[in-house]
Design an enzyme around this catalytic site. Structure first.
Site, PDB file in Angstrom:
ATOM      1  N   TRP A 184       1.274  -1.284   0.252  1.00 47.73           N
ATOM      2  CA  TRP A 184       0.272   0.223  -0.395  1.00 47.73           C
ATOM      3  C   TRP A 184       0.483   1.351  -0.254  1.00 47.73           C
ATOM      4  CZ3 TRP A 184      -0.737   3.836   3.919  1.00 47.73           C
ATOM      5  CH2 TRP A 184      -1.700   4.926   3.404  1.00 47.73           C
ATOM      6  N   GLU A 225      -3.237  -2.533  -2.763  1.00 45.89           N
ATOM      7  CA  GLU A 225      -4.033  -2.166  -1.942  1.00 45.89           C
ATOM      8  C   GLU A 225      -4.698  -0.997  -2.472  1.00 45.89           C
ATOM      9  OE1 GLU A 225      -3.865  -1.729   2.806  1.00 45.89           O
ATOM     10  OE2 GLU A 225      -5.640  -0.864   2.634  1.00 45.89           O
ATOM     11  N   LYS A 227      -7.106   3.146  -2.901  1.00 45.02           N
ATOM     12  CA  LYS A 227      -7.350   3.648  -2.022  1.00 45.02           C
ATOM     13  C   LYS A 227      -7.802   4.559  -2.615  1.00 45.02           C
ATOM     14  CE  LYS A 227      -6.278   5.864   2.884  1.00 45.02           C
ATOM     15  NZ  LYS A 227      -5.239   5.918   3.680  1.00 45.02           N
ATOM     16  N   ASP A 258      -9.449  -2.248   0.930  1.00 47.93           N
ATOM     17  CA  ASP A 258      -9.923  -2.608   2.170  1.00 47.93           C
ATOM     18  C   ASP A 258     -11.101  -1.272   2.489  1.00 47.93           C
ATOM     19  OD1 ASP A 258      -9.669  -0.154   4.318  1.00 47.93           O
ATOM     20  OD2 ASP A 258      -7.446  -0.735   4.972  1.00 47.93           O
ATOM     21  N   HIS A 261     -11.435   2.082   2.295  1.00 49.09           N
ATOM     22  CA  HIS A 261     -10.960   2.928   1.373  1.00 49.09           C
ATOM     23  C   HIS A 261     -11.854   2.652  -0.400  1.00 49.09           C
ATOM     24  CE1 HIS A 261      -6.423   1.929   2.442  1.00 49.09           C
ATOM     25  NE2 HIS A 261      -7.536   2.647   3.471  1.00 49.09           N
ATOM     26  N   HIS A 285      -8.996  -5.731   4.051  1.00 55.20           N
ATOM     27  CA  HIS A 285      -8.617  -5.091   5.050  1.00 55.20           C
ATOM     28  C   HIS A 285      -9.616  -4.472   5.543  1.00 55.20           C
ATOM     29  CE1 HIS A 285      -3.915  -3.739   4.971  1.00 55.20           C
ATOM     30  NE2 HIS A 285      -3.806  -4.878   4.595  1.00 55.20           N
ATOM     31  N   ASP A 293     -12.006   7.352   5.843  1.00 55.82           N
ATOM     32  CA  ASP A 293     -11.204   5.949   5.938  1.00 55.82           C
ATOM     33  C   ASP A 293     -10.939   6.028   7.830  1.00 55.82           C
ATOM     34  OD1 ASP A 293      -9.857   3.889   5.937  1.00 55.82           O
ATOM     35  OD2 ASP A 293      -8.101   4.802   5.000  1.00 55.82           O
ATOM     36  N   ASP A 295     -11.086   3.880  10.275  1.00 55.77           N
ATOM     37  CA  ASP A 295      -9.630   3.110  11.278  1.00 55.77           C
ATOM     38  C   ASP A 295     -10.242   2.376  11.911  1.00 55.77           C
ATOM     39  OD1 ASP A 295      -8.130   1.656   8.700  1.00 55.77           O
ATOM     40  OD2 ASP A 295      -7.169   3.820   8.498  1.00 55.77           O
ATOM     41  N   ASP A 325      -7.596  -4.755   9.228  1.00 50.29           N
ATOM     42  CA  ASP A 325      -6.604  -2.962   9.683  1.00 50.29           C
ATOM     43  C   ASP A 325      -7.802  -1.848  10.458  1.00 50.29           C
ATOM     44  OD1 ASP A 325      -5.135  -0.648   9.203  1.00 50.29           O
ATOM     45  OD2 ASP A 325      -5.463  -0.602   7.011  1.00 50.29           O
TER      46      ASP A 325
HETATM   47  C1  RNT Z   1      -4.491   2.862   4.751  1.00 50.23           C
HETATM   48  C2  RNT Z   1      -3.546   1.367   4.427  1.00 50.23           C
HETATM   49  C3  RNT Z   1      -3.487   0.479   4.842  1.00 50.23           C
HETATM   50  C4  RNT Z   1      -2.724   1.092   6.354  1.00 50.23           C
HETATM   51  C5  RNT Z   1      -1.294  -0.168   6.973  1.00 50.23           C
HETATM   52  C6  RNT Z   1      -0.957   0.479   7.304  1.00 50.23           C
HETATM   53  O1  RNT Z   1      -5.135   3.205   4.261  1.00 50.23           O
HETATM   54  O2  RNT Z   1      -4.963   0.723   4.808  1.00 50.23           O
HETATM   55  O3  RNT Z   1      -3.228  -1.096   4.879  1.00 50.23           O
HETATM   56  O4  RNT Z   1      -3.507   0.890   6.845  1.00 50.23           O
HETATM   57  O5  RNT Z   1      -0.587  -0.534   5.551  1.00 50.23           O
HETATM   58 ZN    ZN Z   2      -5.681  -1.170   4.658  1.00 45.99          ZN
END
Ligand code: RNT
Ligand code: ZN
Length: 418
Positions: A184, A225, A227, A258, A261, A285, A293, A295, A325
């Site tokens: 990523w 990955e 985004k 993810d 994302h 993720h 985003d 998290d 994640d």
């Molecule tokens: C960031 C991504 C990525 C990170 C990790 C720490 O937006 O989601 O996966 O969260 O690599």
């Molecule tokens: Zn991620």
């Protein structure tokens, strides 16, 4: 009512629909979830010259007792794993290398820097996954890495990713289960670009160089990955979904989705069936985006259940590689792992206790009233009794009992940390 008794009654309810609950529990115990190490220390890592977190991601909160060295982080992971049913995996980042106090630049990290992790994983029967770290570094300060116009900087990050694939392969070889090595990058622009193509051409070329060497897929699986935006890359992200989807399909790489994302009303659950039509495997993720985003810790919400349903009803438990994640520093970090991971497993169990075949048939025959009625009724079937029984059977705390263990650990271990 005793756990076993409640379970036996619940089982009868499900068996009326032809669901073999024992077989479900057996299957569930074989599904690994990749637990991200970075929830344990707010994505700090152990580099000798630590850099501030960058890349447009952010951890907020200052709950006391975070892990500050590899021993503490592993100890915390062990605690969390003891509260989570099943055998799982741990997902590492390059910044979690152990270099014995020596400064080792990221482009030259080696398997030996992860030997302690591998020995620990062996001891606990865990698989390991890996991620190169293309943020929190002076060479990422421009917000560009693999798409950087400066050839020297771009080369540094290409070499870092090449080194990372070798570490992934080392994990796979040592542990007998392939590591997912996931790239990523934060690359993008804050404001409207005058050229969207050129950075993407460079990213494509960087990936070609990174993947030039074939690595046995029995040891390492490459993932990329995508985004949509990050802090500081609001207007444009080089590695967008379309970019990586195309790259992955053409080059036989794993797309990693993810759940944070995408646009807020766009769901990953709705993408799984399409993506599995065109690629053998898919990686996730699982996160919880609250308005963006953000998290947040994964909760047992509708989208989590829908993702689990899509995996289960499409018979894709072996094709969707599940990783987590999220990072929340405002609550006990071990509790965060435990809550999020237990929820992921719970969602899979929930999805396996739905009469998916009958529901599919109802749809095919156009019986939409029955479809909706059943889907709603199954939401309050005695799923909790099965979950409790599963936890007991797997030797982990039932219901909220695990929280007591966290409190004890907090007092005995976390509160003593500086
Ligand atoms: C960031 C991504 C990525 C990170 C990790 C720490 O937006 O989601 O996966 O969260 O690599
Ligand atoms: Zn991620």
């Amino acid at each position: 009512m005793a756990i076993k008794e409640a379970y036996e009654l619940a089982k009868q309810d499900y068996e009326k629909w032809g669901i073999d609950v024992e077989a479900v529990l057996k299957k569930l115990s074989t599904i690994p979830v990749s637990i991200h190490c970075w929830q344990g220390d707010d994505i700090a890592g152990f580099e000798v010259n630590q850099n501030e977190l960058s890349g447009g991601i952010d951890v907020t909160g200052n709950y006391p007792g975070k892990a500050t060295n590899p021993e503490e982080l592993r100890q915390d992971l062990e605690k969390a794993l003891s509260l989570i049913p099943g055998k799982h995996r741990v997902n590492l980042h390059a910044i979690y290398a152990e270099t014995d106090g020596e400064v080792v630049e990221r482009d030259v990290i080696e398997p030996k820097h992860f030997e302690n992790w591998v020995n620990w994983a062996k001891e606990h029967g865990l698989g390991l996954d890996f991620n190169p770290t293309l943020f929190s570094h002076p060479k990422a300060d421009d917000g560009l890495t693999l798409s950087h116009p400066d050839e020297a900087i771009r080369k540094f990050w290409i070499d870092h990713c090449i080194a990372s694939r070798k570490i992934g392969a080392y994990f796979g070889q040592e542990l007998g289960t392939p590591a997912v090595t996931n790239i990523w990058i934060p690359d993008g622009y804050k404001d409207i670009p005058s050229d969207r193509l050129t950075p993407r051409l460079r990213l494509k070329d960087s990936l070609d160089q990174i993947f030039a060497e074939d690595i046995d897929e029995a040891h390492n699986l490459d993932a990329i990955e995508s985004k949509l935006f990050g802090i500081g890359s609001e207007a444009y992200v080089v590695g967008s979904h379309e970019f990586y989807l195309g790259y992955a399909l053409k080059n036989n790489k794993l797309c990693l989705l993810d759940t944070g994302h995408f646009h807020p009303t766009e769901t990953v659950s709705n993408k799984i069936s399409s993506m599995l039509l065109y690629s053998d495997k898919l990686a996730l993720h699982v996160s919880r985006p609250v308005r963006w985003d953000s998290d947040h810790v994964v909760i047992f919400d509708d989208e989590l259940k829908e993702i689990a349903l899509e995996i289960v009803r499409n018979d894709a438990l072996d094709r969707v590689i599940i990783g987590l994640d999220f990072f929340d520093a405002s609550i006990n970090r071990i509790a965060a792992w435990t809550i999020g991971t237990r929820n992921m497993i719970k969602a899979l169990l929930y999805a396996m206790l739905v009469p998916n075949e009958q529901l599919k048939q109802l749809q095919e025959e156009g019986h939409f009233t029955d479809r909706l009625a059943l889907m709603e009724e199954f939401k309050t079937y005695p799923f909790g009794a099965v979950w409790d029984y599963y936890c007991e059977k797997m030797g982990v705390p039932v219901k909220e009992e695990w929280l007591k263990e966290i409190k004890t650990y907090e007092e005995a271990v976390l509160s003593k940390r500086k």
